[in-house]
Design an enzyme around this catalytic site. Structure first.
Site, mmCIF file in Angstrom:
data_model
loop_
_atom_site.group_PDB
_atom_site.id
_atom_site.type_symbol
_atom_site.label_atom_id
_atom_site.label_comp_id
_atom_site.label_asym_id
_atom_site.label_seq_id
_atom_site.Cartn_x
_atom_site.Cartn_y
_atom_site.Cartn_z
ATOM 1 N N HIS A 143 0.867 -1.182 0.000
ATOM 2 C CA HIS A 143 0.000 0.000 0.000
ATOM 3 C C HIS A 143 0.902 1.230 0.000
ATOM 4 O O HIS A 143 1.720 1.418 0.890
ATOM 5 C CB HIS A 143 -0.917 0.023 1.221
ATOM 6 C CG HIS A 143 -1.875 1.182 1.215
ATOM 7 N ND1 HIS A 143 -3.109 1.117 0.617
ATOM 8 C CD2 HIS A 143 -1.758 2.439 1.717
ATOM 9 C CE1 HIS A 143 -3.724 2.286 0.763
ATOM 10 N NE2 HIS A 143 -2.917 3.103 1.424
ATOM 11 N N CYS A 144 0.743 2.064 -1.022
ATOM 12 C CA CYS A 144 1.621 3.217 -1.198
ATOM 13 C C CYS A 144 0.901 4.497 -0.765
ATOM 14 O O CYS A 144 -0.104 4.875 -1.368
ATOM 15 C CB CYS A 144 2.058 3.343 -2.654
ATOM 16 S SG CYS A 144 3.162 4.738 -2.958
ATOM 17 N N PRO A 145 1.379 5.179 0.271
ATOM 18 C CA PRO A 145 0.732 6.421 0.704
ATOM 19 C C PRO A 145 0.875 7.547 -0.317
ATOM 20 O O PRO A 145 0.059 8.468 -0.342
ATOM 21 C CB PRO A 145 1.449 6.756 2.016
ATOM 22 C CG PRO A 145 2.771 6.081 1.915
ATOM 23 C CD PRO A 145 2.540 4.840 1.129
ATOM 24 N N ASN A 148 -1.993 6.908 -2.421
ATOM 25 C CA ASN A 148 -3.208 6.632 -1.656
ATOM 26 C C ASN A 148 -3.987 5.465 -2.260
ATOM 27 O O ASN A 148 -5.205 5.525 -2.439
ATOM 28 C CB ASN A 148 -4.104 7.882 -1.576
ATOM 29 C CG ASN A 148 -5.241 7.718 -0.575
ATOM 30 O OD1 ASN A 148 -5.110 6.985 0.407
ATOM 31 N ND2 ASN A 148 -6.357 8.374 -0.823
#
Length: 369
Positions: A143-145, A148
């Site tokens: 999951h890449c911030p 998002n």
């Protein structure tokens, strides 16, 4: 219930802060480079890299993560039985029966069927639950911030291109602004351009370093056909964990992500192979030049060692699918086929393949009548 809902909404809103930050930096870099510096000679390549960067970034953000299909959900009756059962052994028996018709080859560390209690689905191979997205994602990488979003089967190619074009974009800006950065220290620049030149170079150089390391790492993962999760925790098959279980060779690993048609490799359009639910696996770990195979096509024939070449993709698919069905039946019925035994059913001939290697392997095969 209401405070929890409000908290969840606040978390979703705050999750967009990194994306907004990146968008603002990109917009400012465009203004500083095009309007303030106005380097006309470089504008064509600048806009080309800028468009490809924004396009791939957009696709990475707004491509919805792929989820398991309905066939991986337990039937209503089985689901009720599973929820009522308190013993893990009985729950696993229910899952094993439901998995007989599913193409599953990976297990938990304890050898059990991978099931998500949150989403209430049997997890396909390489599928994992994302706590940030609150869903199971096919071939989840991470999951890449900064986008998002979950990076997985549906947008992994877009993520790779996003890293590539952002690296090109930053390198181009840093290289072309370098001469003006040098003039900044000799006071040969106008006062209005000093701020933009200084920060353009530092921001571009900073992002170059961070993106280069991340891009290199993901290129290595693509070449090995691994996800970030699998790089840290090897997938577990029936024979044990195998970090190279999905590796098909460098060239085929590349096509798994980018597809067969090279003309689309550099475009952020979906061309990845497969459906995200099933993946070809490497069945034979031993060196093909070292291994030999004993095949028993007929009961009347004596066993003889026959050297074989590496299995083709179609043979791998056939053997892998039937091996899974036999594995599940073995678990439920505790039935083991003897070496050399041939049985005839209404649709199939089944037998075994003994591979003399270290350690020895026994594979079941099935041929249509």
């Amino acid at each position: 219930m209401a405070p929890t809902h409000v908290l969840r909404c606040c978390q979703r809103g705050l999750a967009w802060i990194p994306v907004i930050f990146i968008a603002l930096v990109v917009c400012w870099s465009y203004y500083a480079y095009v309007v303030e510096l106005c380097i006309l000679v470089y504008l064509i390549f600048f806009h080309l890299s800028f468009i490809m960067f924004v396009w791939s970034y957009w696709k990475t953000i707004f491509t919805k993560p792929a989820n398991p299909s309905k066939e991986f959900c337990l039937p209503k009756a089985e689901k009720e039985r599973y929820e009522k059962e308190e013993r893990p052994e009985s729950q696993q028996e229910i899952l094993w029966r439901a998995a007989t018709s599913l193409p599953l080859y990976t297990r938990t560390g304890a050898g059990a069927i991978r099931y998500c209690d949150r989403c209430q689905v049997i997890k396909p191979d390489r599928c994992h639950h994302c706590s940030a997205c609150d869903m199971c994602v096919l071939k989840m990488d991470h999951h890449c911030p900064w986008v998002n979003n979950c990076v997985g089967f549906s947008n992994y190619k877009f993520f790779i291109l996003f890293l590539a074009y952002s690296l090109v974009y930053c390198l181009f800006i840093a290289a072309t602004v370098l001469q003006y950065f040098i003039k900044f220290w000799t006071n040969d620049l106008p006062e209005t351009a000093k701020f933009h030149v200084l920060f353009l170079f530092f921001v571009a150089a900073m992002f170059c370093i961070s993106i280069l390391s991340l891009f290199s790492y993901h290129l290595w993962l693509v070449g090995k056909n691994r996800s970030t999760i699998e790089a840290f925790r090897a997938p577990v098959f029936r024979t044990g964990s195998d970090k190279n279980g999905f590796s098909l060779g460098f060239r085929k690993n590349i096509t798994q992500v980018f597809g067969d048609q090279k003309k689309y490799w550099l475009l952020p359009v979906f061309t990845s192979q497969g459906d995200g639910l099933t993946f070809p696996t490497r069945l034979v770990n031993a060196d093909p030049e070292q291994a030999t195979v004993n095949m028993h096509p007929e009961p009347s024939k004596s066993a003889a060692d026959v050297p074989v070449s590496p299995l083709s993709d179609s043979q791998n698919r056939l053997l892998s699918n039937e091996q899974h069905a036999n594995n599940v039946q073995d678990h439920l019925a505790n039935n083991t086929l003897k070496s050399g035994e041939l049985r005839r059913g209404c649709k199939y001939f089944t037998g075994t393949i003994n591979i003399h290697s270290s350690p020895p392997h026994t594979l079941r095969f099935c041929l249509r009548s």
